[in-house]
Write an enzyme that holds these catalytic residues in place. Structure first.
Site, PDB file in Angstrom:
ATOM      1  N   GLU A 115       0.630  -1.292   0.002  1.00  0.00           N
ATOM      2  CA  GLU A 115       0.165   0.009  -0.003  1.00  0.00           C
ATOM      3  C   GLU A 115       0.796   1.389  -0.054  1.00  0.00           C
ATOM      4  O   GLU A 115       0.672   2.322  -0.549  1.00  0.00           O
ATOM      5  CB  GLU A 115      -0.918  -0.235   1.232  1.00  0.00           C
ATOM      6  CG  GLU A 115      -1.874  -1.235   1.123  1.00  0.00           C
ATOM      7  CD  GLU A 115      -2.819  -1.252   2.077  1.00  0.00           C
ATOM      8  OE1 GLU A 115      -2.559  -1.540   3.454  1.00  0.00           O
ATOM      9  OE2 GLU A 115      -4.218  -0.908   2.051  1.00  0.00           O
ATOM     10  N   GLU A 135      -4.027  -9.739   3.989  1.00  0.00           N
ATOM     11  CA  GLU A 135      -5.265  -9.439   4.876  1.00  0.00           C
ATOM     12  C   GLU A 135      -6.325 -10.351   5.005  1.00  0.00           C
ATOM     13  O   GLU A 135      -6.815 -10.608   6.050  1.00  0.00           O
ATOM     14  CB  GLU A 135      -5.694  -7.951   4.530  1.00  0.00           C
ATOM     15  CG  GLU A 135      -4.764  -6.698   4.978  1.00  0.00           C
ATOM     16  CD  GLU A 135      -3.613  -6.274   3.739  1.00  0.00           C
ATOM     17  OE1 GLU A 135      -3.504  -7.237   3.033  1.00  0.00           O
ATOM     18  OE2 GLU A 135      -3.043  -5.404   4.013  1.00  0.00           O
TER      19      GLU A 135
HETATM   20  N1  COA Z   1       4.944  -7.712  12.161  1.00  0.00           N
HETATM   21  C1  COA Z   1       5.765  -7.905  13.093  1.00  0.00           C
HETATM   22  N2  COA Z   1       6.876  -8.743  13.132  1.00  0.00           N
HETATM   23  C2  COA Z   1       7.035  -9.198  11.888  1.00  0.00           C
HETATM   24  C3  COA Z   1       6.247  -9.097  10.658  1.00  0.00           C
HETATM   25  C4  COA Z   1       5.114  -8.154  11.117  1.00  0.00           C
HETATM   26  N3  COA Z   1       4.014  -8.172   9.803  1.00  0.00           N
HETATM   27  N4  COA Z   1       6.804  -9.967   9.828  1.00  0.00           N
HETATM   28  C5  COA Z   1       7.822 -10.281  10.100  1.00  0.00           C
HETATM   29  N5  COA Z   1       8.096 -10.082  11.152  1.00  0.00           N
HETATM   30  C6  COA Z   1       9.456 -10.255  12.337  1.00  0.00           C
HETATM   31  C7  COA Z   1       9.067 -11.848  12.746  1.00  0.00           C
HETATM   32  O1  COA Z   1       8.431 -11.935  13.879  1.00  0.00           O
HETATM   33  C8  COA Z   1      10.510 -12.248  12.981  1.00  0.00           C
HETATM   34  O2  COA Z   1      10.869 -11.680  14.190  1.00  0.00           O
HETATM   35  P1  COA Z   1      11.901 -12.459  15.084  1.00  0.00           P
HETATM   36  O3  COA Z   1      13.266 -12.823  14.471  1.00  0.00           O
HETATM   37  O4  COA Z   1      11.912 -11.687  16.474  1.00  0.00           O
HETATM   38  O5  COA Z   1      11.027 -13.815  15.389  1.00  0.00           O
HETATM   39  C9  COA Z   1      11.381 -11.320  11.844  1.00  0.00           C
HETATM   40  O6  COA Z   1      10.425 -10.482  11.485  1.00  0.00           O
HETATM   41  C10 COA Z   1      11.709 -12.214  10.655  1.00  0.00           C
HETATM   42  O7  COA Z   1      10.663 -13.050  10.155  1.00  0.00           O
HETATM   43  P2  COA Z   1      10.373 -14.318   9.969  1.00  0.00           P
HETATM   44  O8  COA Z   1       9.050 -14.726   9.957  1.00  0.00           O
HETATM   45  O9  COA Z   1      11.580 -15.212  10.922  1.00  0.00           O
HETATM   46  O10 COA Z   1      10.997 -14.679   8.539  1.00  0.00           O
HETATM   47  P3  COA Z   1      10.546 -15.539   7.458  1.00  0.00           P
HETATM   48  O11 COA Z   1      11.428 -15.546   6.411  1.00  0.00           O
HETATM   49  O12 COA Z   1      10.282 -16.906   7.990  1.00  0.00           O
HETATM   50  O13 COA Z   1       9.255 -15.290   7.036  1.00  0.00           O
HETATM   51  C11 COA Z   1       7.377 -13.657   6.233  1.00  0.00           C
HETATM   52  C12 COA Z   1       8.979 -14.047   6.343  1.00  0.00           C
HETATM   53  C13 COA Z   1       7.104 -12.184   5.582  1.00  0.00           C
HETATM   54  C14 COA Z   1       6.589 -14.754   5.356  1.00  0.00           C
HETATM   55  C15 COA Z   1       6.607 -13.608   7.533  1.00  0.00           C
HETATM   56  O14 COA Z   1       7.665 -13.109   8.489  1.00  0.00           O
HETATM   57  C16 COA Z   1       5.258 -13.349   7.688  1.00  0.00           C
HETATM   58  O15 COA Z   1       4.448 -14.038   7.391  1.00  0.00           O
HETATM   59  N6  COA Z   1       5.136 -12.210   7.910  1.00  0.00           N
HETATM   60  C17 COA Z   1       3.868 -11.533   8.336  1.00  0.00           C
HETATM   61  C18 COA Z   1       3.470 -10.924   6.990  1.00  0.00           C
HETATM   62  C19 COA Z   1       1.906 -10.538   7.297  1.00  0.00           C
HETATM   63  O16 COA Z   1       1.003 -11.107   7.470  1.00  0.00           O
HETATM   64  N7  COA Z   1       1.553  -9.118   7.332  1.00  0.00           N
HETATM   65  C20 COA Z   1       0.568  -8.369   7.821  1.00  0.00           C
HETATM   66  C21 COA Z   1      -0.027  -8.093   6.612  1.00  0.00           C
HETATM   67  S1  COA Z   1      -1.563  -7.138   7.131  1.00  0.00           S
END
Ligand code: COA
Length: 243
Positions: A115, A135
């Site tokens: 966004e 979302e």
């Molecule tokens: N909010 C808060 N923290 C987030 C985040 C988010 N949207 N996305 C990633 N992080 C944090 C993780 O908690 C992790 O923190 P930690 O190291 O303290 O555990 C760090 O960023 C690295 O992310 P991680 O999930 O370990 O990396 P990954 O390569 O395994 O996965 C993603 C990457 C993007 C697939 C996964 O982090 C994810 O699905 N994030 C959420 C995406 C989402 O739904 N966003 C909201 C949209 S409304």
């Protein structure tokens, strides 16, 4: 330079640089980022020295992985979490800026990340970029304008497909869909954004501002109204040059 904590705002050669700076959380968009971004956007809008701005994400892995899910989870409800995020209309401010905005994207560009990119005018993507709108999978819908900005940039059918299925798309597909203007290597990302910014920054800022406005506002008007707007803003550009 700025005293912000979760973004960095810098100004150099008429370019404003905004870096989303929470790389340990993949630059997830939290309330503090909202507040800091609001101030930086205000500076971009009001500072005549800034003629164009570039948005980037810190770290190797993401431009922005969406709304901070830890804040969503600690709020009394997702609805309240949303309301808190709306206390400052960052998105309205973003879309009200008539200076050109360039998003230089890499890694994860999810939710609020996409966004933010859609509030910009030109999107460049590194080859490793992955876009998605998670979302609906979280039981919510995008609230930072994405439901309106995405179908205005790509087709309605593709916008619906991406939002409804939650399918992610890579840089190559994003280029095909015209979500991004160009795909470049990670190394070339910032230099390419700066090259474009410099090309824009040498032009008359009044003409640039009206050119952006007439294209964007015209898209929501009939052709006739759009042509009237073009004539009106064209006259304003001419009269601004005579002063
Ligand atoms: N909010 C808060 N923290 C987030 C985040 C988010 N949207 N996305 C990633 N992080 C944090 C993780 O908690 C992790 O923190 P930690 O190291 O303290 O555990 C760090 O960023 C690295 O992310 P991680 O999930 O370990 O990396 P990954 O390569 O395994 O996965 C993603 C990457 C993007 C697939 C996964 O982090 C994810 O699905 N994030 C959420 C995406 C989402 O739904 N966003 C909201 C949209 S409304």
């Amino acid at each position: 330079m700025s005293n912000f904590e979760v973004i960095i705002y810098q100004k150099q050669n008429n370019i404003g640089y905004v870096t989303l700076n929470r790389p340990q959380a993949l630059n997830a968009y939290n309330i503090q980022m909202r507040d800091e971004l609001y101030q930086a956007l205000g500076a971009i809008k009001d500072d005549p020295e800034v003629r164009v701005a570039i948005f980037v994400g810190a770290g190797e892995r993401a431009f922005c992985a969406g709304a901070d899910l830890t804040e969503f989870l600690t709020a009394p409800s997702p609805v309240i979490a949303r309301q808190v995020r709306w206390e400052r209309d960052v998105w309205g401010l973003f879309l009200s800026i008539s200076k050109p905005l360039i998003a230089a994207l890499h890694g994860y560009v999810l939710g609020s990340g996409i966004e933010i990119a859609l509030c910009c005018d030109i999107r460049l993507a590194a080859e490793d970029t992955q876009f998605g709108m998670p979302e609906p999978g979280l039981g919510i819908i995008p609230a930072a304008g994405g439901t309106q900005t995405l179908p205005r940039v790509i087709s309605r059918a593709k916008a619906l497909e991406i939002l409804l299925t939650g399918r992610w798309i890579n840089a190559e597909e994003a280029l095909r869909l015209k979500l991004v203007n160009q795909v470049v290597s990670r190394k070339e990302l910032l230099p390419m954004a700066e090259k474009l910014a410099n090309k824009i920054a040498v032009h008359n800022p009044v003409a640039i501002s009206y050119a952006k406005q007439v294209i964007i506002r015209g898209l929501d008007l009939s052709l006739e109204q759009g042509l009237e707007l073009e004539a009106r803003l064209g006259n304003l550009v001419l009269s601004s040059r005579q002063h």
